[in-house]
Design an enzyme around this catalytic site. Sequence first.
Site, short mmCIF file in Angstrom:
data_model
loop_
_atom_site.label_atom_id
_atom_site.label_comp_id
_atom_site.label_asym_id
_atom_site.label_seq_id
_atom_site.Cartn_x
_atom_site.Cartn_y
_atom_site.Cartn_z
N ASP A 117 0.86 -1.17 0.00
CA ASP A 117 0.00 0.00 0.00
C ASP A 117 0.90 1.23 0.00
OD1 ASP A 117 -2.40 1.67 0.61
OD2 ASP A 117 -1.33 1.92 2.51
N ASN A 155 -4.85 3.28 -3.84
CA ASN A 155 -5.98 4.09 -4.27
C ASN A 155 -5.54 5.30 -5.09
OD1 ASN A 155 -8.03 2.59 -3.08
ND2 ASN A 155 -8.11 3.82 -1.22
#
Length: 229
Positions: free
Chosen positions: A15, A123
């Site tokens: 991430d 994201n």
Amino acid sequence: MAAATLPGIRACVFDAYGTLFDFSSAARGCRDVLGDDVDRLTALWRDKQLQYAWLRSLQGRHADFWQVTGDALDYALATLRLGAPGLRDRLMNLYLTLEPFPEVLAVVARLKQAGLRTAILSNGSPRMLDAVVQNARLGPVLDHVLSVEEVGVYKTHPKVYQLAVDRLGLQAAAISFQSSNAWDAYAASAFGMRVAWCNRYAQQPERLPGQPDCVIGSLAELPAVLGIN
């Protein structure tokens, strides 16, 4: 060699925000204007950023993470009544050059040297990720930088984790996924990846599907978990 907690791993997927890059560094870069509001702005901005991503996913109304980040910042600035001229632009520009955590470059380089494939799964929009990766000089030690824009929905949708599986050409169980966000770590585990939850913020375990294989305090502990000296 160290005893591996996660044996048989062929790729490490990270991430980005909160795991590799310190999202609080943007507000700290404006401490001259924010003063004692640095921490309050950081927390509210991050909370609304995630909420807006999840709510847009549920509504089927995707917008890229740059827009979501800006919308969340607008909410936070209005809530905290912070309206100094130029502050919004400064904060958004600083989000493109977030500071990496101190151990990041050395750890990812060590994994790459050991023969593991490395990737980011985030994201963030491609523009945002390109900027922070370049700023942190991580490009040479990454095989892939993967954005949810390729699938049009945010984490924790399974399509996001499937993107890493497809691009790496590996089974989920051969991938070690690292996130400091507990909700992300649990979702990757529920998907089938092996997971090292980098619990930088001393969070409590989630009450969600999935279970991280191990918990580490920083990425500096990751090579030992993988059996790499």
